[in-house]
Write a protein that holds these residues in place. Structure first.
Motif, PDB file in Angstrom:
ATOM      1  N   TYR A  15      54.335   4.823 -98.396  1.00 21.17           N
ATOM      2  CA  TYR A  15      53.478   6.014 -98.346  1.00 21.17           C
ATOM      3  C   TYR A  15      53.967   7.076 -99.325  1.00 21.17           C
ATOM      4  CZ  TYR A  15      51.181  10.106 -96.125  1.00 21.17           C
ATOM      5  OH  TYR A  15      50.454  11.253 -95.868  1.00 21.17           O
ATOM      6  N   SER A  65      47.510  -0.688 -95.660  1.00 20.79           N
ATOM      7  CA  SER A  65      46.175  -0.845 -95.101  1.00 20.79           C
ATOM      8  C   SER A  65      45.821   0.441 -94.357  1.00 20.79           C
ATOM      9  CB  SER A  65      46.152  -2.014 -94.129  1.00 20.79           C
ATOM     10  OG  SER A  65      46.976  -1.717 -93.009  1.00 20.79           O
ATOM     11  N   GLU A  66      44.618   0.516 -93.814  1.00 21.83           N
ATOM     12  CA  GLU A  66      44.239   1.701 -93.043  1.00 21.83           C
ATOM     13  C   GLU A  66      45.169   1.897 -91.852  1.00 21.83           C
ATOM     14  OE1 GLU A  66      40.342   3.472 -90.626  1.00 21.83           O
ATOM     15  OE2 GLU A  66      40.114   1.793 -92.025  1.00 21.83           O
ATOM     16  N   GLU A  69      48.564   3.040 -93.187  1.00 21.96           N
ATOM     17  CA  GLU A  69      48.503   4.444 -93.600  1.00 21.96           C
ATOM     18  C   GLU A  69      48.591   5.358 -92.386  1.00 21.96           C
ATOM     19  OE1 GLU A  69      47.517   7.332 -96.834  1.00 21.96           O
ATOM     20  OE2 GLU A  69      47.484   5.166 -97.034  1.00 21.96           O
ATOM     21  N   GLU A  70      47.896   4.994 -91.321  1.00 24.68           N
ATOM     22  CA  GLU A  70      47.902   5.812 -90.102  1.00 24.68           C
ATOM     23  C   GLU A  70      49.305   5.868 -89.492  1.00 24.68           C
ATOM     24  OE1 GLU A  70      45.916   5.576 -85.646  1.00 24.68           O
ATOM     25  OE2 GLU A  70      44.813   4.760 -87.365  1.00 24.68           O
ATOM     26  N   HIS A 138      45.684  13.463 -91.636  1.00 19.40           N
ATOM     27  CA  HIS A 138      45.090  14.030 -92.844  1.00 19.40           C
ATOM     28  C   HIS A 138      46.028  15.053 -93.480  1.00 19.40           C
ATOM     29  CE1 HIS A 138      41.627  12.975 -90.127  1.00 19.40           C
ATOM     30  NE2 HIS A 138      41.380  12.215 -91.191  1.00 19.40           N
TER      31      HIS A 138
END
Length: 212
Positions: A15, A65-66, A69-70, A138
């Motif tokens: 990240y 991946s999503e 990332e989360e 976010h």
């Protein structure tokens, strides 16, 4: 280390690699960042891919991946809130907080982290200028330029100073450069702050980011 902690460290490193530039991390870069043997990294990346946390093809770059990332944003949020807490509540210097946060990020409960966030007023940036993801993962970042790429005469605010090198952080602080400070670029090693010109170590050219 516990397996889940190892996964978090991998995801956090992937990240962080693309926060301030756009090129995805390669297996060799990941191995260097984590100070691990390439074979160990290859094995773990395969496990992360099997769990749906990264996408990767042999010898190619690694992307979150999503779901990855989360999860990475959640652990980055913990780390940076703790760094901010240590500076604001306990008087730590910005070059002292990284290693402490590395330990505490795996120990604090979600409840305590939420209270820390509330007490700090829901900060958006840590002491080094890195964005703190919100509870939904976010972040908000302004357009930025690396000091090494900023032309002479460029005027902006200091957005971020890399926390990788504590000695460099101390040198930048001693020169009077702080996150949020308005500056004008003289060259990659010199900034004008107000009426004064300050010299920075050569390494600062690749460790300081300004508003674009």
């Amino acid at each position: 280390m516990p397996h889940s902690v190892a996964i978090d460290d991998y995801l956090k490193t992937i990240y962080h690699h693309t926060e301030w530039q756009t090129q995805p991390i390669t297996p060799s870069q990941l191995a260097a960042e984590l100070s691990l043997a390439p074979s160990s990294v290859t094995e773990m990346v395969q496990k992360l891919a099997a769990q749906g946390l990264v996408t990767h093809r042999p010898y190619g770059p690694i992307r979150l991946s999503e779901a990855g990332e989360e999860r990475a944003a959640a652990i980055i949020r913990r780390h940076r809130l703790i760094e901010t807490w240590l500076v604001h509540e306990f008087g730590y210097a910005w070059d002292e907080v990284h290693d402490e946060a590395e330990v505490l990020e795996h120990a604090l409960s979600d409840r305590l982290l939420a209270r820390i966030d509330e007490r700090l007023g829901h900060p958006r940036f840590d002491p080094h200028g890195d964005a703190i993801p919100d509870a939904g993962g976010h972040v908000h970042r302004e357009d930025f330029v690396l000091l090494a790429a900023a032309p002479a005469g460029h005027t902006g605010r200091v957005l971020r100073v890399s926390d990788r090198d504590p000695d460099l952080l101390r040198a930048v602080e001693a020169a009077g450069v702080a996150v949020g400070a308005p500056v004008t670029v003289t060259d990659a090693a010199t900034l004008r702050i107000g009426e004064s010109e300050v010299a920075l170590p050569p390494e600062a050219a690749h460790a300081v980011w300004l508003t674009a």
